[in-house]
Design a protein around this motif. Structure first.
Motif, mmCIF file in Angstrom:
data_model
loop_
_atom_site.group_PDB
_atom_site.id
_atom_site.type_symbol
_atom_site.label_atom_id
_atom_site.label_comp_id
_atom_site.label_asym_id
_atom_site.label_seq_id
_atom_site.Cartn_x
_atom_site.Cartn_y
_atom_site.Cartn_z
ATOM 1 N N LEU A 1 10.614 -22.023 41.398
ATOM 2 C CA LEU A 1 11.403 -20.986 41.525
ATOM 3 C C LEU A 1 11.067 -19.815 42.344
ATOM 4 C CD1 LEU A 1 14.405 -19.908 40.460
ATOM 5 C CD2 LEU A 1 13.447 -18.884 38.723
ATOM 6 N N MET A 2 9.746 -19.262 41.919
ATOM 7 C CA MET A 2 8.985 -18.403 42.807
ATOM 8 C C MET A 2 9.079 -18.680 44.087
ATOM 9 S SD MET A 2 9.241 -15.365 41.045
ATOM 10 C CE MET A 2 10.404 -15.699 40.102
ATOM 11 N N GLY A 3 8.335 -19.887 44.271
ATOM 12 C CA GLY A 3 8.223 -20.228 45.638
ATOM 13 C C GLY A 3 9.434 -20.430 46.650
ATOM 14 N N GLY A 4 10.654 -20.879 45.875
ATOM 15 C CA GLY A 4 11.795 -20.976 46.628
ATOM 16 C C GLY A 4 12.322 -19.636 46.948
ATOM 17 N N ILE A 5 12.434 -18.783 46.232
ATOM 18 C CA ILE A 5 13.106 -17.345 46.284
ATOM 19 C C ILE A 5 12.095 -16.781 47.565
ATOM 20 C CG2 ILE A 5 13.442 -15.209 45.281
ATOM 21 C CD1 ILE A 5 13.860 -16.609 42.633
ATOM 22 N N GLY A 6 10.860 -16.806 47.362
ATOM 23 C CA GLY A 6 10.008 -16.136 48.286
ATOM 24 C C GLY A 6 10.147 -16.522 49.848
ATOM 25 N N LYS A 7 10.426 -18.127 49.641
ATOM 26 C CA LYS A 7 10.433 -18.785 51.167
ATOM 27 C C LYS A 7 12.007 -18.095 51.807
ATOM 28 C CE LYS A 7 11.113 -23.368 53.185
ATOM 29 N NZ LYS A 7 11.066 -24.403 53.107
ATOM 30 N N MET B 1 13.877 -2.169 59.227
ATOM 31 C CA MET B 1 15.047 -1.990 58.478
ATOM 32 C C MET B 1 15.786 -3.280 58.361
ATOM 33 S SD MET B 1 16.646 1.447 60.054
ATOM 34 C CE MET B 1 17.644 0.682 61.097
ATOM 35 N N GLY B 2 15.952 -4.030 59.496
ATOM 36 C CA GLY B 2 16.620 -5.494 59.307
ATOM 37 C C GLY B 2 15.678 -6.423 58.210
ATOM 38 N N CYS B 3 14.496 -6.200 58.324
ATOM 39 C CA CYS B 3 13.708 -7.244 57.521
ATOM 40 C C CYS B 3 13.785 -6.694 56.114
ATOM 41 C CB CYS B 3 12.139 -7.060 57.924
ATOM 42 S SG CYS B 3 11.116 -8.130 57.066
ATOM 43 N N ALA B 4 14.115 -5.437 55.698
ATOM 44 C CA ALA B 4 14.120 -5.061 54.185
ATOM 45 C C ALA B 4 15.488 -5.578 53.889
ATOM 46 C CB ALA B 4 14.261 -3.475 54.146
ATOM 47 N N VAL B 5 16.598 -5.334 54.713
ATOM 48 C CA VAL B 5 17.967 -5.861 54.456
ATOM 49 C C VAL B 5 17.981 -7.164 54.275
ATOM 50 C CG1 VAL B 5 20.355 -5.816 55.034
ATOM 51 C CG2 VAL B 5 19.076 -3.796 55.329
ATOM 52 N N GLY B 6 17.377 -8.107 55.046
ATOM 53 C CA GLY B 6 17.351 -9.559 54.917
ATOM 54 C C GLY B 6 16.551 -9.997 53.818
ATOM 55 N N MET B 7 15.576 -9.128 53.507
ATOM 56 C CA MET B 7 14.848 -9.689 52.271
ATOM 57 C C MET B 7 15.625 -9.512 50.951
ATOM 58 S SD MET B 7 10.712 -8.843 53.292
ATOM 59 C CE MET B 7 9.971 -9.816 51.853
ATOM 60 N N ALA B 8 16.280 -8.294 50.864
ATOM 61 C CA ALA B 8 17.080 -8.137 49.867
ATOM 62 C C ALA B 8 18.215 -9.141 49.606
ATOM 63 C CB ALA B 8 17.964 -6.696 49.839
ATOM 64 N N ALA B 9 18.734 -9.317 50.878
ATOM 65 C CA ALA B 9 19.903 -10.776 50.753
ATOM 66 C C ALA B 9 19.294 -11.811 50.401
ATOM 67 C CB ALA B 9 20.378 -10.673 52.009
ATOM 68 N N GLY B 10 18.214 -12.317 50.869
ATOM 69 C CA GLY B 10 17.284 -13.397 50.762
ATOM 70 C C GLY B 10 17.207 -13.511 49.242
ATOM 71 N N ALA B 11 16.794 -12.495 48.570
ATOM 72 C CA ALA B 11 16.491 -12.551 47.178
ATOM 73 C C ALA B 11 17.644 -12.610 46.448
ATOM 74 C CB ALA B 11 15.711 -10.970 46.616
ATOM 75 N N LEU B 12 18.763 -12.393 46.823
ATOM 76 C CA LEU B 12 20.113 -12.431 45.973
ATOM 77 C C LEU B 12 20.410 -13.972 46.187
ATOM 78 C CD1 LEU B 12 21.991 -9.324 46.715
ATOM 79 C CD2 LEU B 12 21.160 -9.940 44.555
ATOM 80 N N PHE B 13 20.560 -14.374 47.528
ATOM 81 C CA PHE B 13 20.975 -15.747 47.709
ATOM 82 C C PHE B 13 20.032 -16.730 47.326
ATOM 83 C CE2 PHE B 13 23.737 -13.438 50.992
ATOM 84 C CZ PHE B 13 24.923 -13.538 50.416
ATOM 85 N N GLY B 14 18.722 -16.488 47.476
ATOM 86 C CA GLY B 14 17.614 -17.368 47.184
ATOM 87 C C GLY B 14 17.435 -17.617 45.754
ATOM 88 N N THR B 15 17.647 -16.552 44.705
ATOM 89 C CA THR B 15 17.710 -16.616 43.297
ATOM 90 C C THR B 15 19.002 -17.578 42.916
ATOM 91 O OG1 THR B 15 16.692 -14.569 43.170
ATOM 92 C CG2 THR B 15 17.914 -15.328 41.203
ATOM 93 N N PHE B 16 19.974 -17.427 43.604
ATOM 94 C CA PHE B 16 21.347 -18.131 43.191
ATOM 95 C C PHE B 16 21.198 -19.560 43.483
ATOM 96 C CE2 PHE B 16 25.571 -19.883 44.428
ATOM 97 C CZ PHE B 16 26.155 -19.924 43.122
ATOM 98 N N SER B 17 20.536 -19.731 44.650
ATOM 99 C CA SER B 17 20.408 -21.298 45.195
ATOM 100 C C SER B 17 19.485 -21.774 44.356
ATOM 101 C CB SER B 17 20.607 -21.305 46.629
ATOM 102 O OG SER B 17 19.325 -20.871 46.918
ATOM 103 N N LEU C 1 18.577 -21.226 41.461
ATOM 104 C CA LEU C 1 19.028 -21.415 40.034
ATOM 105 C C LEU C 1 19.899 -22.673 39.861
ATOM 106 C CD1 LEU C 1 18.992 -17.882 38.553
ATOM 107 C CD2 LEU C 1 17.496 -19.856 37.919
ATOM 108 N N ARG C 2 20.836 -22.511 40.801
ATOM 109 C CA ARG C 2 21.681 -23.588 40.946
ATOM 110 C C ARG C 2 21.353 -25.189 40.938
ATOM 111 N NH1 ARG C 2 25.574 -23.538 45.988
ATOM 112 N NH2 ARG C 2 23.588 -24.287 46.757
#
Length: 77
Positions: free
Chosen positions: A50-56, A23-39, A41-42
């Motif tokens: 971009l894909m590597g950065g978001i995945g990491k 459960m924590g991994c799923a929530v963390g990955m969703a949050a990581g997708a949002l914050f990773g995409t934003f950072s 793209l910034r």
């Protein structure tokens, strides 16, 4: 709930600890997708970078949050 015993006599983590990690991994990955995409793209990353950065970011935040959720579930039980 009884603990499962492994082949060498050690006890396995309970279902609740595993469920907490998943459960924590799923929530963390969703949050990581949002914050990773934003950072990413910034700082103007594109395509493969971009894909590597978001995945990491997703893997790091999923693992971190999953670990803390598993610890919390272990303390709770």
């Amino acid at each position: 709930m009884p603990l499962a015993v492994g082949p060498y006599g050690q006890s396995q983590p309970s279902c609740f600890v595993k469920m907490g990690f998943v459960m924590g991994c799923a929530v963390g990955m969703a949050a990581g997708a949002l914050f990773g995409t934003f950072s990413c793209l910034r700082i103007r990353m594109r395509s493969r970078e971009l894909m590597g950065g978001i995945g990491k970011t997703m893997m790091q935040s999923g693992g971190t949050f999953g670990t803390f959720m598993a610890i919390g579930m272990g303390i709770r039980c």
